[in-house]
Design a protein around this motif. Sequence first.
Motif: not given
Lengths: 344, 344
Positions: A302-321
């Motif tokens: 949650d501190r890191g902005g929550g899961l959603d922000a991370y998921l956007d980047a994973v979906m865009a292949r900018e990062t991975d799980p």
Amino acid sequence: MSELVEALLAGKHSALARVITKIENRSPGYRDVVSALHRHTGHAEVIGVTGSPGAGKSTLVDKVAAEYRDRGHTVGVIAIDPSSPYSGGAVLGDRIRMASNAGDMDVFFRSMSARGSLGGLSTATTDAVTALDAFGKDYVVVETVGAGQNEVDIVRTADTVAVLVPPGSGDDVQMLKAGILEIGDVFVVNKADLDGADRTVQQLREMLQGRSTAGHHGASGTEVAGTTEDGGAAEDGWEPPIVETVANRSEGVGEFLAALSDHGDYLDRTGGREQQARDRFAAEIRTLLREDANRMVAAELDRGGGLDAYLDAVMARETDPYTVVDEVLEPLRDCLDGRSEHGE
Amino acid sequence: MSELVEALLAGKHSALARVITKIENRSPGYRDVVSALHRHTGHAEVIGVTGSPGAGKSTLVDKVAAEYRDRGHTVGVIAIDPSSPYSGGAVLGDRIRMASNAGDMDVFFRSMSARGSLGGLSTATTDAVTALDAFGKDYVVVETVGAGQNEVDIVRTADTVAVLVPPGSGDDVQMLKAGILEIGDVFVVNKADLDGADRTVQQLREMLQGRSTAGHHGASGTEVAGTTEDGGAAEDGWEPPIVETVANRSEGVGEFLAALSDHGDYLDRTGGREQQARDRFAAEIRTLLREDANRMVAAELDRGGGLDAYLDAVMARETDPYTVVDEVLEPLRDCLDGRSEHGE
């Protein structure tokens, strides 16, 4: 809070009921209550009863509770249904009415159901047993509704585990799968007046002779030295007896209690009781650590902005799980590394 | 390490096999490999196949793989057995021989088994799909051996889930229990030439009409608006079709592929594919966070002198499990609190 603990320790059943509700709901402060009760435990004999639906568990447990009470002991019964999200009222009411002397609170009935995770229900059962033990109940019976892996985990809370088998059920293979055979210290063929009971007893005997002692619930550090055809304790190990009962006619209840008592004596004689308790506490601590750690990690996420922000980047292949997980946990790792560097 | 990744991306099947072995064994560096592969994924169509043992899954999957290949597509198959601790060799060998043109590596078969926790196997499946997707396989088929809760978790890796039912199996209730009905996008009554097949199709149809759309695998954010008696896509939602096959005679394989393709089109049309991928990544991140957190906590426990010292104190009633857990995690909490105080 400590008022509630004091009331429970003073023998007030209403306080016991409130503590178990607190435990079941994981209400604020339940941990402190269980912590405070722990030092008053270690006196109750805890019996687990499991077996397939329809084996007659609740009938037998009611008779057992009544018999203990008639002998002057106090009894607490917790009926656990891992498959049901519902709790309390109805089942509890039914069962209290079923007890021969419901007004006599020396038999305390309580049902608990799955609220959260299964691990959670297993922990809640352990905590409820702690409450009944600290209250001063001589016997605590943990009864499960089904006979799957969940039930196996729950029933491990007990010193002695009884497995009920209905006659001619053909449940043998399924029971083996669920690991039920491995955890049974006493086997009961209930409804022994029905056709097929003898065959079920015979099948059970054959399966038990074939079972490995390695994973045996009550046999830590011991070996089965001999076999006793009629069940009972062998010289160095425990050979699970098979008891035949007709619970709704109260037949065989005395023999069942004798078998439970024999296993209790065996545990005392071999140090098995202490070893089992130690193993249980170890498992409990590991489970609690896992649960707490998961909560801390969720907070970091949650501190890191929550899961959603991370998921956007994973979906865009900018990062991975895996990279996301490393990033979320980095502050924790840095913290711990920093501590080691300063030699703390 | 990046050599291995490069070889896989260059289309070397030996590198693909080595990467999956690394993933299955959780060998050092497997995380970096999967991380590096992630950006190359998102192109494969992932099909999950589950159903009770004896339903004919492997025969159907073999025919499906052969048919895809005959149409000019590349295929990867992962067969997962959560109940077996064994892996690799034998099953793989058998299956490769079963494929009509084993020399043709456009069909890549691989079996994986339970090594560690179930969560672990589910994660490993996801990672193996990542490897096959990054490799460039057009279709990835994830086949499970059984039909329990474990298999449900594993098969969720797929875009489209096919559930196989043998005719006259009476498996209906058991399948409902395992949550299989809820996750099926396409149902297959295989061995449709056997007695009872019509009745099984009819039973399935009735159950599917009764099923809630809330937990529907492919219907995030959509509602089932109408029913189409013959299966296929309804206006706003997805009505799982029931396909009849006789896999060992290759009958109905074309219809099955058409149903899978219909569901793929449905996902593209509704945005369901992206939503499912997002949900999967979310679940994966949560699982990985949990696993890593557990490892960190285990390390803290060791730092505190290990479990044994704590257990002695718990057994002596000097402390209790909840207090032990608080003590073990205190350094972590202090660390995090300190960070917040300094406004980091």
